[in-house]
Design a protein around this motif. Sequence first.
Motif, PDB file in Angstrom:
ATOM      1  N   SER A  29     -38.007 -18.244   7.250  1.00 18.38           N
ATOM      2  CA  SER A  29     -37.453 -19.505   7.976  1.00 18.38           C
ATOM      3  C   SER A  29     -38.628 -20.176   8.633  1.00 18.38           C
ATOM      4  N   GLY A  31     -39.383 -20.720  11.295  1.00 16.28           N
ATOM      5  CA  GLY A  31     -40.279 -20.214  12.514  1.00 16.28           C
ATOM      6  C   GLY A  31     -40.907 -18.751  12.340  1.00 16.28           C
ATOM      7  N   SER A  35     -40.786 -15.558  17.390  1.00 18.12           N
ATOM      8  CA  SER A  35     -39.683 -16.628  17.853  1.00 18.12           C
ATOM      9  C   SER A  35     -38.303 -16.103  17.263  1.00 18.12           C
ATOM     10  N   ASP A  36     -38.052 -15.654  16.260  1.00 14.23           N
ATOM     11  CA  ASP A  36     -36.892 -15.050  15.517  1.00 14.23           C
ATOM     12  C   ASP A  36     -36.423 -14.084  16.652  1.00 14.23           C
ATOM     13  N   PHE A  38     -37.171 -13.348  19.663  1.00 10.49           N
ATOM     14  CA  PHE A  38     -36.595 -14.059  21.003  1.00 10.49           C
ATOM     15  C   PHE A  38     -35.250 -14.529  20.919  1.00 10.49           C
ATOM     16  N   SER A  39     -35.231 -15.439  19.737  1.00  8.05           N
ATOM     17  CA  SER A  39     -34.029 -16.146  19.788  1.00  8.05           C
ATOM     18  C   SER A  39     -32.757 -15.150  19.322  1.00  8.05           C
ATOM     19  N   ALA A  40     -32.964 -13.881  18.633  1.00  6.76           N
ATOM     20  CA  ALA A  40     -31.967 -13.132  18.578  1.00  6.76           C
ATOM     21  C   ALA A  40     -31.593 -12.261  19.834  1.00  6.76           C
ATOM     22  N   LYS A  42     -31.876 -13.626  22.774  1.00  9.91           N
ATOM     23  CA  LYS A  42     -31.160 -14.712  23.579  1.00  9.91           C
ATOM     24  C   LYS A  42     -29.741 -14.366  23.327  1.00  9.91           C
ATOM     25  N   GLN A  43     -29.584 -14.542  22.165  1.00  8.45           N
ATOM     26  CA  GLN A  43     -28.146 -14.734  21.398  1.00  8.45           C
ATOM     27  C   GLN A  43     -27.436 -13.366  21.838  1.00  8.45           C
ATOM     28  N   SER A  44     -28.014 -12.329  21.490  1.00  6.99           N
ATOM     29  CA  SER A  44     -27.602 -10.984  21.919  1.00  6.99           C
ATOM     30  C   SER A  44     -27.049 -10.837  23.459  1.00  6.99           C
ATOM     31  N   GLU A  46     -26.386 -13.255  25.429  1.00 10.24           N
ATOM     32  CA  GLU A  46     -25.532 -14.548  25.778  1.00 10.24           C
ATOM     33  C   GLU A  46     -24.154 -13.928  25.212  1.00 10.24           C
TER      34      GLU A  46
END
Length: 98
Positions: A29, A31, A35-36, A38-40, A42-44, A46
């Motif tokens: 990707s 990123g 960073s991937d 961290f985004s995973a 955050k998504q989990s 949320e």
Amino acid sequence: MSGINFAAYSTLSGVKPAEQAKSPIKPESDGNAVSDGFSAFKQSMEAAEQTAMQTAVSGADPHAMVEALANAELVLDAAVTIRDKVVEAYQELLRMPV
């Protein structure tokens, strides 16, 4: 728990030492893995929060809430373990003689 998805683990488990020596690392990707991850994370978190709110407000499927909270707990434990390893490595660097 088929919904478990933590990008750092999938990234690390997908690369084998033999493959690493043959070709340079090419990101899949735009990123990087951190960073991937961290985004995973955050998504989990949320998703678990949204599922818990839906269950509390509208009486949605409690099994989905338990699954989402278990996934969030697993992701949080992994993040804490990674943080602890980073802190431990930093402390080892501080102890090195100059």
